[in-house]
Write a protein that holds these residues in place. Sequence first.
Motif, PDB file in Angstrom:
ATOM      1  N   MET A  60       0.842  -1.171   0.000  1.00  0.00           N
ATOM      2  CA  MET A  60       0.000   0.000   0.000  1.00  0.00           C
ATOM      3  C   MET A  60       0.890   1.238   0.000  1.00  0.00           C
ATOM      4  SD  MET A  60      -3.267   0.967   2.081  1.00  0.00           S
ATOM      5  CE  MET A  60      -3.289   1.716   3.581  1.00  0.00           C
ATOM      6  N   THR A  61       0.577   2.171  -0.857  1.00  0.00           N
ATOM      7  CA  THR A  61       1.345   3.404  -0.959  1.00  0.00           C
ATOM      8  C   THR A  61       0.874   4.374   0.106  1.00  0.00           C
ATOM      9  OG1 THR A  61       1.486   3.036  -3.331  1.00  0.00           O
ATOM     10  CG2 THR A  61       2.031   5.220  -2.545  1.00  0.00           C
ATOM     11  N   LYS A  62       1.842   4.990   0.803  1.00  0.00           N
ATOM     12  CA  LYS A  62       1.474   5.908   1.873  1.00  0.00           C
ATOM     13  C   LYS A  62       2.242   7.206   1.739  1.00  0.00           C
ATOM     14  CE  LYS A  62       4.785   3.867   5.093  1.00  0.00           C
ATOM     15  NZ  LYS A  62       5.363   2.851   4.301  1.00  0.00           N
ATOM     16  N   ALA A  63       1.695   8.248   2.347  1.00  0.00           N
ATOM     17  CA  ALA A  63       2.383   9.540   2.385  1.00  0.00           C
ATOM     18  C   ALA A  63       3.544   9.433   3.365  1.00  0.00           C
ATOM     19  CB  ALA A  63       1.418  10.640   2.814  1.00  0.00           C
ATOM     20  N   LEU A  64       4.644  10.054   2.995  1.00  0.00           N
ATOM     21  CA  LEU A  64       5.845  10.021   3.823  1.00  0.00           C
ATOM     22  C   LEU A  64       6.067  11.360   4.511  1.00  0.00           C
ATOM     23  CD1 LEU A  64       8.282   8.400   1.239  1.00  0.00           C
ATOM     24  CD2 LEU A  64       7.310   7.276   3.248  1.00  0.00           C
ATOM     25  N   LYS A  65       6.669  11.283   5.688  1.00  0.00           N
ATOM     26  CA  LYS A  65       7.175  12.474   6.343  1.00  0.00           C
ATOM     27  C   LYS A  65       8.669  12.503   6.010  1.00  0.00           C
ATOM     28  CE  LYS A  65       5.837  13.021  10.506  1.00  0.00           C
ATOM     29  NZ  LYS A  65       5.739  12.911  11.975  1.00  0.00           N
ATOM     30  N   ILE A  66       9.069  13.505   5.240  1.00  0.00           N
ATOM     31  CA  ILE A  66      10.433  13.587   4.717  1.00  0.00           C
ATOM     32  C   ILE A  66      11.181  14.710   5.415  1.00  0.00           C
ATOM     33  CG2 ILE A  66      11.824  14.003   2.649  1.00  0.00           C
ATOM     34  CD1 ILE A  66       9.145  13.293   1.059  1.00  0.00           C
ATOM     35  N   LEU A  90      12.218   7.523  -6.347  1.00  0.00           N
ATOM     36  CA  LEU A  90      12.718   7.401  -4.980  1.00  0.00           C
ATOM     37  C   LEU A  90      11.559   7.413  -3.994  1.00  0.00           C
ATOM     38  CD1 LEU A  90      15.757   9.230  -3.508  1.00  0.00           C
ATOM     39  CD2 LEU A  90      13.601   9.348  -2.328  1.00  0.00           C
ATOM     40  N   LEU A  91      10.663   8.374  -4.128  1.00  0.00           N
ATOM     41  CA  LEU A  91       9.535   8.481  -3.198  1.00  0.00           C
ATOM     42  C   LEU A  91       8.541   7.339  -3.386  1.00  0.00           C
ATOM     43  CD1 LEU A  91       8.990  12.341  -3.133  1.00  0.00           C
ATOM     44  CD2 LEU A  91      10.265  10.904  -1.519  1.00  0.00           C
ATOM     45  N   ALA A  92       8.352   6.896  -4.611  1.00  0.00           N
ATOM     46  CA  ALA A  92       7.462   5.756  -4.849  1.00  0.00           C
ATOM     47  C   ALA A  92       8.014   4.509  -4.147  1.00  0.00           C
ATOM     48  CB  ALA A  92       7.308   5.506  -6.347  1.00  0.00           C
ATOM     49  N   TYR A  93       9.309   4.301  -4.243  1.00  0.00           N
ATOM     50  CA  TYR A  93       9.941   3.144  -3.599  1.00  0.00           C
ATOM     51  C   TYR A  93       9.746   3.185  -2.083  1.00  0.00           C
ATOM     52  CZ  TYR A  93      13.558   0.047  -1.810  1.00  0.00           C
ATOM     53  OH  TYR A  93      14.223  -0.929  -1.118  1.00  0.00           O
ATOM     54  N   TRP A  94      10.062   4.317  -1.461  1.00  0.00           N
ATOM     55  CA  TRP A  94       9.961   4.391  -0.005  1.00  0.00           C
ATOM     56  C   TRP A  94       8.513   4.451   0.471  1.00  0.00           C
ATOM     57  CZ3 TRP A  94      13.582   2.608   2.839  1.00  0.00           C
ATOM     58  CH2 TRP A  94      14.886   2.582   2.340  1.00  0.00           C
ATOM     59  N   SER A  95       7.586   4.843  -0.398  1.00  0.00           N
ATOM     60  CA  SER A  95       6.162   4.880  -0.046  1.00  0.00           C
ATOM     61  C   SER A  95       5.559   3.487   0.083  1.00  0.00           C
ATOM     62  CB  SER A  95       5.366   5.663  -1.087  1.00  0.00           C
ATOM     63  OG  SER A  95       5.744   7.012  -1.088  1.00  0.00           O
ATOM     64  N   ILE A  96       6.170   2.502  -0.569  1.00  0.00           N
ATOM     65  CA  ILE A  96       5.636   1.143  -0.479  1.00  0.00           C
ATOM     66  C   ILE A  96       6.462   0.255   0.457  1.00  0.00           C
ATOM     67  CG2 ILE A  96       4.545   1.212  -2.744  1.00  0.00           C
ATOM     68  CD1 ILE A  96       6.895  -0.551  -3.772  1.00  0.00           C
ATOM     69  N   ASN A  97       7.577   0.775   0.941  1.00  0.00           N
ATOM     70  CA  ASN A  97       8.433   0.032   1.864  1.00  0.00           C
ATOM     71  C   ASN A  97       7.807  -0.064   3.230  1.00  0.00           C
ATOM     72  OD1 ASN A  97      11.231  -1.104   1.951  1.00  0.00           O
ATOM     73  ND2 ASN A  97      11.517   0.479   0.397  1.00  0.00           N
ATOM     74  N   GLU A  98       8.074  -1.145   3.907  1.00  0.00           N
ATOM     75  CA  GLU A  98       7.694  -1.269   5.309  1.00  0.00           C
ATOM     76  C   GLU A  98       8.788  -0.606   6.121  1.00  0.00           C
ATOM     77  OE1 GLU A  98       4.807  -2.413   6.491  1.00  0.00           O
ATOM     78  OE2 GLU A  98       4.251  -2.668   4.382  1.00  0.00           O
ATOM     79  N   LEU A  99       8.440   0.443   6.825  1.00  0.00           N
ATOM     80  CA  LEU A  99       9.409   1.197   7.601  1.00  0.00           C
ATOM     81  C   LEU A  99       9.261   0.881   9.077  1.00  0.00           C
ATOM     82  CD1 LEU A  99       9.022   4.602   5.731  1.00  0.00           C
ATOM     83  CD2 LEU A  99      10.793   2.879   5.394  1.00  0.00           C
TER      84      LEU A  99
END
Length: 137
Positions: free
Chosen positions: A1-7, A125-134
């Motif tokens: 699932m794609t999510k908004a990131l706090k960058i 870059l943002l698409a990749y980290w938006s779907i990563n489990e952090l």
Amino acid sequence: MTKALKILLIEDDMIEVMKLNRVVSSLEIKHQTIEVNNGEEALKHLEQKDNLPDIILLDLNMPKINGIEFLSILKKDELLRYIPTIILTTSNNQKDLEECYKIGVAGYVLKPLKYEDYVSKIEKLLAYWSINELKKI
């Protein structure tokens, strides 16, 4: 699932800050960008443990604390070491690249000269980290 990131963007060049914000605001996902001008400001921001970023975009060439020094400090912290940190730089110096990976950077992205290429790299870059489990910190 794609999510908004706090960058957390650590960048001293205001043109680069505006360029990144322009790309981020054009995306479908509304990421939140927190901007600081150098490593010292970033460390002060990161002291607020209740407002930590999902990822950090870090320039290498900055005043006060350069990117490699900041990365070293970050990776020694028991809590902050888990925040994925991506170098976003114009430096294609192989020693910088090797040092960053040795310290524990999550990625090393060269800023291209052409704006269209920059947009493409930031979107990916943002698409990749938006779907990563952090890791929740």
